[in-house]
Design a protein around this motif. Structure first.
Motif, PDB file in Angstrom:
ATOM      1  N   GLU A  48       0.907  -1.130  -0.094  1.00  0.00           N
ATOM      2  CA  GLU A  48       0.089   0.024   0.112  1.00  0.00           C
ATOM      3  C   GLU A  48       0.942   1.416  -0.151  1.00  0.00           C
ATOM      4  O   GLU A  48       0.494   2.196  -0.583  1.00  0.00           O
ATOM      5  N   GLY A  81     -14.996  -4.594  -0.330  1.00  0.00           N
ATOM      6  CA  GLY A  81     -15.107  -3.394   0.404  1.00  0.00           C
ATOM      7  C   GLY A  81     -14.402  -3.642   1.916  1.00  0.00           C
ATOM      8  O   GLY A  81     -14.188  -2.531   2.565  1.00  0.00           O
ATOM      9  N   ASP A  82     -14.108  -4.754   2.212  1.00  0.00           N
ATOM     10  CA  ASP A  82     -13.614  -4.828   3.661  1.00  0.00           C
ATOM     11  C   ASP A  82     -12.250  -4.295   3.467  1.00  0.00           C
ATOM     12  O   ASP A  82     -11.198  -4.430   2.632  1.00  0.00           O
ATOM     13  N   PRO A  83     -11.945  -3.408   4.481  1.00  0.00           N
ATOM     14  CA  PRO A  83     -10.421  -2.820   4.540  1.00  0.00           C
ATOM     15  C   PRO A  83      -9.266  -3.765   4.502  1.00  0.00           C
ATOM     16  O   PRO A  83      -8.109  -3.283   4.326  1.00  0.00           O
ATOM     17  N   GLU A  84      -9.529  -5.026   5.002  1.00  0.00           N
ATOM     18  CA  GLU A  84      -8.253  -6.221   4.804  1.00  0.00           C
ATOM     19  C   GLU A  84      -8.105  -6.646   3.827  1.00  0.00           C
ATOM     20  O   GLU A  84      -7.182  -7.473   3.287  1.00  0.00           O
ATOM     21  N   THR A  88      -9.047  -3.471  -1.739  1.00  0.00           N
ATOM     22  CA  THR A  88      -9.540  -2.402  -0.819  1.00  0.00           C
ATOM     23  C   THR A  88      -8.440  -1.325  -0.714  1.00  0.00           C
ATOM     24  O   THR A  88      -8.461  -0.330  -0.963  1.00  0.00           O
ATOM     25  N   GLN A  89      -7.303  -1.882  -0.100  1.00  0.00           N
ATOM     26  CA  GLN A  89      -5.907  -1.322  -0.062  1.00  0.00           C
ATOM     27  C   GLN A  89      -5.273  -0.630  -1.006  1.00  0.00           C
ATOM     28  O   GLN A  89      -5.065   0.494  -1.126  1.00  0.00           O
ATOM     29  N   ARG A  92      -7.672   2.441  -2.298  1.00  0.00           N
ATOM     30  CA  ARG A  92      -7.539   3.457  -1.429  1.00  0.00           C
ATOM     31  C   ARG A  92      -6.262   4.100  -1.641  1.00  0.00           C
ATOM     32  O   ARG A  92      -6.100   5.208  -1.640  1.00  0.00           O
TER      33      ARG A  92
END
Length: 267
Positions: A48, A81-84, A88-89, A92
């Motif tokens: 990320e 959409g789960d942040p993990e 998603t990372q 973002r």
């Protein structure tokens, strides 16, 4: 002949910025030769951070992102959409800021999209095949990013798990990951090694042991990172902390050198 190189940077941010700059340069070279580039992304803190550095780079908007397709080496089998999730990372950090067609983001399936996780693995394999040249099972990956765990795992290929030995499948379901969550989807090692170039990004003292074992050519069944070999080049981008415990006999001009000692290049 495939080459292996190691580049060392002072800290995590200088490492991420250097990888980002090299990525943009390499991407420009690929797009000058081919109509479409296929890039495989990774997750984790450094994955990320590198993408955030790409987003902040001055050369970012010089790239025709409509000609870049993004895949992932592995994914946590969690809701969309789960942040993990690695997807998603990546969104973002970079992808949501790019002028990028949705069809160019090849995310792994999420739970509920297919009857089982095995069916989800088959579905991603089918998507790879659909983007491949005629008669091939997956596209030509121009560059694959990987992180390396303290145990030497890459993607979701873990030491002593059957998945790291698999030579038949393109995508596998891992249902007993030693790291949470237990369910994951991953490319197999032969698919990863089909990439023109593989860049492994490691930072922190907890990665030093895995890096040392990898460079010492440990058994890939025990240290999966040791089995990674891009078709043209494999590069380990590391910070000083990750390099601190590499055995002295590997710290030679032929096997290991710092960024300060080389002529900048991406090929």
């Amino acid at each position: 002949m495939s080459e292996r190189r190691v580049r060392v940077y002072d800290d995590k941010q200088s490492l991420a910025d250097a990888v980002a700059a090299r990525f943009l340069k390499r991407l420009a070279e690929v797009l000058a030769e081919k109509p479409m580039a296929h890039i495989v992304l990774t997750g984790g803190t450094m994955g990320e951070t590198v993408l955030a550095s790409v987003a902040a780079a001055k050369g970012r908007d010089k790239v025709d992102w409509s000609r870049v397709t993004f895949w992932w080496g592995d994914e946590r089998y969690l809701p969309s959409g789960d942040p993990e999730r690695n997807e998603t990372q990546s969104r973002r950090a970079l992808l949501d800021e790019l002028d990028l067609p949705g069809a160019n983001i090849k995310a792994y399936p999420a739970p509920g999209e297919h009857p089982t996780i095995e069916a989800a693995a088959d579905a991603y394999a089918a998507e790879l095949a659909a983007a491949a040249p005629a008669g091939e099972a997956y596209p030509v990956f121009d560059l694959t990013f990987l992180g390396v765990g303290p145990d030497g795992h890459v993607a979701s290929l873990f030491p002593d798990h059957e998945a790291v030995r698999d030579r038949e499948h393109v995508v596998l379901a891992e249902t007993a990951s030693p790291k949470p969550p237990p369910e994951r989807l991953t490319l197999t090692l032969p698919v990863i090694n089909s990439s023109e170039r593989v860049w492994l990004v490691l930072a922190g003292p907890d990665k030093a042991g895995a890096l040392g074992l990898t460079l010492a050519d440990a058994n890939p069944a025990d240290v999966p990172a040791a089995g990674v070999k891009g078709r043209m080049r494999t590069v380990f981008f590391v910070d000083a902390e990750a390099a601190a415990e590499v055995p002295e006999n590997l710290l030679t001009r032929e096997r290991f050198w710092t960024a300060a000692h080389e002529v900048p290049q991406t090929r």
